[in-house]
Design a protein around this motif. Sequence first.
Motif, PDB file in Angstrom:
ATOM      1  N   GLN A 226       9.572  -6.640  -4.395  1.00 24.94           N
ATOM      2  CA  GLN A 226      10.821  -5.975  -4.766  1.00 24.94           C
ATOM      3  C   GLN A 226      10.621  -5.772  -6.257  1.00 24.94           C
ATOM      4  O   GLN A 226      10.801  -6.689  -7.057  1.00 24.94           O
ATOM      5  CB  GLN A 226      12.004  -6.887  -4.431  1.00 24.94           C
ATOM      6  CG  GLN A 226      13.378  -6.241  -4.557  1.00 24.94           C
ATOM      7  CD  GLN A 226      13.675  -5.652  -5.933  1.00 24.94           C
ATOM      8  OE1 GLN A 226      13.391  -4.469  -6.205  1.00 24.94           O
ATOM      9  NE2 GLN A 226      14.224  -6.452  -6.813  1.00 24.94           N
TER      10      GLN A 226
ATOM     11  N   ASN B 239       7.934   5.084   5.921  1.00 24.34           N
ATOM     12  CA  ASN B 239       7.868   4.928   4.465  1.00 24.34           C
ATOM     13  C   ASN B 239       6.460   5.177   3.938  1.00 24.34           C
ATOM     14  O   ASN B 239       6.009   4.526   3.021  1.00 24.34           O
ATOM     15  CB  ASN B 239       8.347   3.521   4.078  1.00 24.34           C
ATOM     16  CG  ASN B 239       7.572   2.443   4.820  1.00 24.34           C
ATOM     17  OD1 ASN B 239       6.708   2.757   5.624  1.00 24.34           O
ATOM     18  ND2 ASN B 239       7.876   1.193   4.549  1.00 24.34           N
TER      19      ASN B 239
ATOM     20  N   ARG C 271       3.599   8.519   0.492  1.00 17.49           N
ATOM     21  CA  ARG C 271       2.547   8.525  -0.545  1.00 17.49           C
ATOM     22  C   ARG C 271       1.146   8.428   0.056  1.00 17.49           C
ATOM     23  O   ARG C 271       0.157   8.669  -0.623  1.00 17.49           O
ATOM     24  CB  ARG C 271       2.749   7.342  -1.495  1.00 17.49           C
ATOM     25  CG  ARG C 271       3.998   7.436  -2.370  1.00 17.49           C
ATOM     26  CD  ARG C 271       4.009   6.244  -3.295  1.00 17.49           C
ATOM     27  NE  ARG C 271       5.114   6.197  -4.204  1.00 17.49           N
ATOM     28  CZ  ARG C 271       6.177   5.393  -4.074  1.00 17.49           C
ATOM     29  NH1 ARG C 271       6.280   4.600  -3.034  1.00 17.49           N
ATOM     30  NH2 ARG C 271       7.123   5.380  -4.981  1.00 17.49           N
TER      31      ARG C 271
ATOM     32  N   TYR D  42      13.656 -11.047 -11.235  1.00 18.07           N
ATOM     33  CA  TYR D  42      12.331 -10.463 -10.950  1.00 18.07           C
ATOM     34  C   TYR D  42      11.260 -11.165 -11.772  1.00 18.07           C
ATOM     35  O   TYR D  42      10.240 -11.621 -11.244  1.00 18.07           O
ATOM     36  CB  TYR D  42      12.354  -8.964 -11.270  1.00 18.07           C
ATOM     37  CG  TYR D  42      10.993  -8.313 -11.297  1.00 18.07           C
ATOM     38  CD1 TYR D  42      10.352  -7.919 -10.130  1.00 18.07           C
ATOM     39  CD2 TYR D  42      10.335  -8.077 -12.516  1.00 18.07           C
ATOM     40  CE1 TYR D  42       9.095  -7.304 -10.166  1.00 18.07           C
ATOM     41  CE2 TYR D  42       9.086  -7.470 -12.552  1.00 18.07           C
ATOM     42  CZ  TYR D  42       8.470  -7.091 -11.378  1.00 18.07           C
ATOM     43  OH  TYR D  42       7.228  -6.496 -11.420  1.00 18.07           O
TER      44      TYR D  42
ATOM     45  N   ILE E 203       0.824  -1.230   0.000  1.00 16.48           N
ATOM     46  CA  ILE E 203       0.000   0.000   0.000  1.00 16.48           C
ATOM     47  C   ILE E 203       0.846   1.262   0.000  1.00 16.48           C
ATOM     48  O   ILE E 203       0.396   2.321  -0.437  1.00 16.48           O
ATOM     49  CB  ILE E 203      -0.991  -0.012   1.201  1.00 16.48           C
ATOM     50  CG1 ILE E 203      -2.069   1.075   1.021  1.00 16.48           C
ATOM     51  CG2 ILE E 203      -0.248   0.178   2.544  1.00 16.48           C
ATOM     52  CD1 ILE E 203      -3.256   0.931   1.928  1.00 16.48           C
TER      53      ILE E 203
ATOM     54  N   TYR F 242      16.506 -12.669  -2.535  1.00 14.63           N
ATOM     55  CA  TYR F 242      15.513 -11.861  -1.815  1.00 14.63           C
ATOM     56  C   TYR F 242      14.305 -11.588  -2.712  1.00 14.63           C
ATOM     57  O   TYR F 242      13.150 -11.685  -2.285  1.00 14.63           O
ATOM     58  CB  TYR F 242      16.166 -10.555  -1.344  1.00 14.63           C
ATOM     59  CG  TYR F 242      15.177  -9.617  -0.715  1.00 14.63           C
ATOM     60  CD1 TYR F 242      14.647  -9.887   0.551  1.00 14.63           C
ATOM     61  CD2 TYR F 242      14.728  -8.487  -1.394  1.00 14.63           C
ATOM     62  CE1 TYR F 242      13.707  -9.038   1.115  1.00 14.63           C
ATOM     63  CE2 TYR F 242      13.789  -7.638  -0.834  1.00 14.63           C
ATOM     64  CZ  TYR F 242      13.280  -7.919   0.421  1.00 14.63           C
ATOM     65  OH  TYR F 242      12.340  -7.092   0.974  1.00 14.63           O
TER      66      TYR F 242
ATOM     67  N   SER G  16       0.708  -9.326 -11.595  1.00 12.40           N
ATOM     68  CA  SER G  16       1.596  -9.908 -12.604  1.00 12.40           C
ATOM     69  C   SER G  16       2.058  -8.806 -13.543  1.00 12.40           C
ATOM     70  O   SER G  16       1.569  -7.681 -13.485  1.00 12.40           O
ATOM     71  CB  SER G  16       0.893 -11.041 -13.348  1.00 12.40           C
ATOM     72  OG  SER G  16       0.848 -12.179 -12.500  1.00 12.40           O
ATOM     73  N   THR G  17       2.987  -9.145 -14.416  1.00 13.88           N
ATOM     74  CA  THR G  17       3.711  -8.091 -15.127  1.00 13.88           C
ATOM     75  C   THR G  17       4.043  -8.461 -16.565  1.00 13.88           C
ATOM     76  O   THR G  17       4.259  -9.634 -16.886  1.00 13.88           O
ATOM     77  CB  THR G  17       5.029  -7.796 -14.375  1.00 13.88           C
ATOM     78  OG1 THR G  17       5.911  -7.067 -15.229  1.00 13.88           O
ATOM     79  CG2 THR G  17       5.753  -9.073 -13.949  1.00 13.88           C
TER      80      THR G  17
ATOM     81  N   ASP H 248       4.693  -8.532   6.620  1.00 16.42           N
ATOM     82  CA  ASP H 248       5.731  -8.654   5.591  1.00 16.42           C
ATOM     83  C   ASP H 248       5.437  -9.903   4.767  1.00 16.42           C
ATOM     84  O   ASP H 248       5.010 -10.925   5.328  1.00 16.42           O
ATOM     85  CB  ASP H 248       7.110  -8.772   6.274  1.00 16.42           C
ATOM     86  CG  ASP H 248       8.229  -8.364   5.326  1.00 16.42           C
ATOM     87  OD1 ASP H 248       8.379  -9.038   4.284  1.00 16.42           O
ATOM     88  OD2 ASP H 248       8.938  -7.392   5.623  1.00 16.42           O
TER      89      ASP H 248
HETATM   90  P1  NAP Z   1       6.581  -0.019  -5.742  1.00 16.77           P
HETATM   91  O1  NAP Z   1       6.261   1.427  -5.827  1.00 16.77           O
HETATM   92  O2  NAP Z   1       7.994  -0.464  -5.733  1.00 16.77           O
HETATM   93  O3  NAP Z   1       5.854  -0.595  -4.432  1.00 16.77           O
HETATM   94  C1  NAP Z   1       6.144  -1.861  -3.917  1.00 16.77           C
HETATM   95  C2  NAP Z   1       5.441  -2.014  -2.599  1.00 16.77           C
HETATM   96  O4  NAP Z   1       5.761  -3.304  -2.052  1.00 16.77           O
HETATM   97  C3  NAP Z   1       5.864  -0.986  -1.536  1.00 16.77           C
HETATM   98  O5  NAP Z   1       4.744  -0.654  -0.770  1.00 16.77           O
HETATM   99  C4  NAP Z   1       6.860  -1.777  -0.704  1.00 16.77           C
HETATM  100  O6  NAP Z   1       7.002  -1.308   0.622  1.00 16.77           O
HETATM  101  C5  NAP Z   1       6.171  -3.133  -0.697  1.00 16.77           C
HETATM  102  N1  NAP Z   1       7.051  -4.242  -0.302  1.00 16.77           N
HETATM  103  C6  NAP Z   1       8.267  -4.547  -0.810  1.00 16.77           C
HETATM  104  N2  NAP Z   1       8.756  -5.635  -0.203  1.00 16.77           N
HETATM  105  C7  NAP Z   1       7.829  -6.024   0.702  1.00 16.77           C
HETATM  106  C8  NAP Z   1       7.754  -7.078   1.640  1.00 16.77           C
HETATM  107  N3  NAP Z   1       8.751  -7.949   1.806  1.00 16.77           N
HETATM  108  N4  NAP Z   1       6.639  -7.201   2.406  1.00 16.77           N
HETATM  109  C9  NAP Z   1       5.627  -6.285   2.282  1.00 16.77           C
HETATM  110  N5  NAP Z   1       5.653  -5.255   1.429  1.00 16.77           N
HETATM  111  C10 NAP Z   1       6.742  -5.128   0.644  1.00 16.77           C
HETATM  112  O7  NAP Z   1       5.878  -0.806  -6.931  1.00 16.77           O
HETATM  113  P2  NAP Z   1       4.635  -0.392  -7.863  1.00 16.77           P
HETATM  114  O8  NAP Z   1       5.155   0.259  -9.079  1.00 16.77           O
HETATM  115  O9  NAP Z   1       3.590   0.265  -7.045  1.00 16.77           O
HETATM  116  O10 NAP Z   1       4.134  -1.826  -8.308  1.00 16.77           O
HETATM  117  C11 NAP Z   1       3.216  -2.549  -7.496  1.00 16.77           C
HETATM  118  C12 NAP Z   1       3.218  -4.020  -7.891  1.00 16.77           C
HETATM  119  O11 NAP Z   1       2.893  -4.156  -9.269  1.00 16.77           O
HETATM  120  C13 NAP Z   1       4.544  -4.731  -7.725  1.00 16.77           C
HETATM  121  O12 NAP Z   1       4.247  -6.067  -7.373  1.00 16.77           O
HETATM  122  C14 NAP Z   1       5.159  -4.687  -9.100  1.00 16.77           C
HETATM  123  O13 NAP Z   1       6.063  -5.757  -9.262  1.00 16.77           O
HETATM  124  C15 NAP Z   1       3.919  -4.854  -9.958  1.00 16.77           C
HETATM  125  N6  NAP Z   1       3.968  -4.264 -11.287  1.00 16.77           N
HETATM  126  C16 NAP Z   1       4.270  -2.944 -11.442  1.00 16.77           C
HETATM  127  C17 NAP Z   1       4.246  -2.380 -12.711  1.00 16.77           C
HETATM  128  C18 NAP Z   1       4.567  -0.919 -12.927  1.00 16.77           C
HETATM  129  O14 NAP Z   1       4.819  -0.539 -14.079  1.00 16.77           O
HETATM  130  N7  NAP Z   1       4.500  -0.080 -11.893  1.00 16.77           N
HETATM  131  C19 NAP Z   1       3.910  -3.178 -13.835  1.00 16.77           C
HETATM  132  C20 NAP Z   1       3.588  -4.510 -13.627  1.00 16.77           C
HETATM  133  C21 NAP Z   1       3.597  -5.045 -12.349  1.00 16.77           C
HETATM  134  P3  NAP Z   1       8.058  -0.126   0.997  1.00 16.77           P
HETATM  135  O15 NAP Z   1       7.330   1.162   0.694  1.00 16.77           O
HETATM  136  O16 NAP Z   1       8.295  -0.378   2.423  1.00 16.77           O
HETATM  137  O17 NAP Z   1       9.262  -0.305   0.133  1.00 16.77           O
END
Ligand code: NAP
Length: 355
Positions: free
Chosen positions: A88, A41, A44, A154, A11, A100, A129-130, A63
């Motif tokens: 990640q 953190n 946002r 990844y 979130i 990790y 998914s991506t 986590d």
């Molecule tokens: P992001 O900004 O990097 O956010 C990732 C979130 O995951 C953050 O809230 C982070 O927490 C949290 N997180 C990381 N490791 C964790 C753990 N071990 N346990 C619990 N929370 C954890 O990513 P995003 O761009 O919003 O993307 C969101 C999801 O969509 C991700 O799964 C990403 O792989 C996927 N995705 C993104 C895109 C894109 O273009 N944005 C496209 C396809 C898929 P912290 O704030 O503490 O770091």
Amino acid sequence: MTKKSALITGITGQDGSYLAELLLKNNYTVHGIVRRSSLFNRSRLAAIYRESEANDLHLHYGDLVDSSSLNRILEKIEPTEIYNRAAQSHVGISFDVPEYTADVDGLGTLRLLDALKNTQIKAKLYQASTSELYGKAGKVPQDELTPFYPRSPYAAAKLFAYWLVVNYREAYGIFASNGILFNHESPRRGENFVTRKITLSIVSILKGELSHLELGTLDVKRDWGYAPEYVDAMWRILQYHRPDDFVIATNETHTVREFVEEAFRFIGKEIVWTGVGVDERGVDRATDRVLVTINPKFYRPTEVDILQGDSSKAKALLNWQPKTRFKELVHLMVEAELRAAGLVNLESNERIALL
Ligand code: NAP
Ligand code: G4F
């Protein structure tokens, strides 16, 4: 009617914050998992938290690498919808921390699915998914039937998660859907993803804090959309009458080079390119000043050359389609950066030229 409640992992991230906003607007009670960090953190979420008048936003420590926290939170809040957005999420960094990344992005999804199965809570699950799953795909554009060919730790971890979602759906009847989302950006994008890095660097250059922007590969192509529209697609995926997998994309593709050119054009600079490979430079046509250089440290051991999605299934079944196109996206990101840096005169709405 009982109020819907959603649990969002991730979130605090770009998508998680937009999704929380959307769900609160749709009258959900929203729960989010936050992980412990040495600095707070939640930047946002700050504004959303303040505006959540009904106090319907609740954060819980947990986590994805800790099953007990996932079980505890699910049992406590019994959500009707779960959006698994935690990861990640940086492809380049996944080469540095592969184990990790696999733990959080791959096994983390398994832990969540298993917690859902074991607690027998009747929640629908959305998996982030991506388009990275397609990797070295032989086919452009990519749709739900295009074979996967992951090109990073990844993407391999996300592939494991993708198939677990399908498997838990088929094996245990869990309502679990994959949204195969292509790149989506916004002013809230993480600062080390290429689009935000470009817009942030432009402002730092304008302010005289940075001499030039350093990038890796310029000719890779991405299908870039606008994040708030993509969280609407996630919600629609869980409102569909059965679990299924959907590509969400703009159906357009552009190079990193084009993004750079358009972002500089927005502040009145025309970039001309000289040299090749690591010696390539992006130069301001008017002043001859070097504004872009190449640093091989941003190259990846294996690259994904072209992503372009075909989201016609989402259009037909979810009535979802993208609105914001490439140029508009670049402009809104640069504009937001200029405003945040105080480089727009708020009264006249004119940009303040410093360069
Ligand atoms: P992001 O900004 O990097 O956010 C990732 C979130 O995951 C953050 O809230 C982070 O927490 C949290 N997180 C990381 N490791 C964790 C753990 N071990 N346990 C619990 N929370 C954890 O990513 P995003 O761009 O919003 O993307 C969101 C999801 O969509 C991700 O799964 C990403 O792989 C996927 N995705 C993104 C895109 C894109 O273009 N944005 C496209 C396809 C898929 P912290 O704030 O503490 O770091
Ligand atoms: O902005 P990026 O880091 O995003 P990437 O690798 O496409 O991954 C993003 O989108 C995925 C969906 O397709 C998500 F699953 C993932 O979580 C993430 O949100 O890099 C985009 C492209 C890459 O080809 C990269 O090599 O830009 C190239 N690039 C060139 N110079 C750079 C840089 N990327 C970054 N991060 N930094 C550079 O300096």
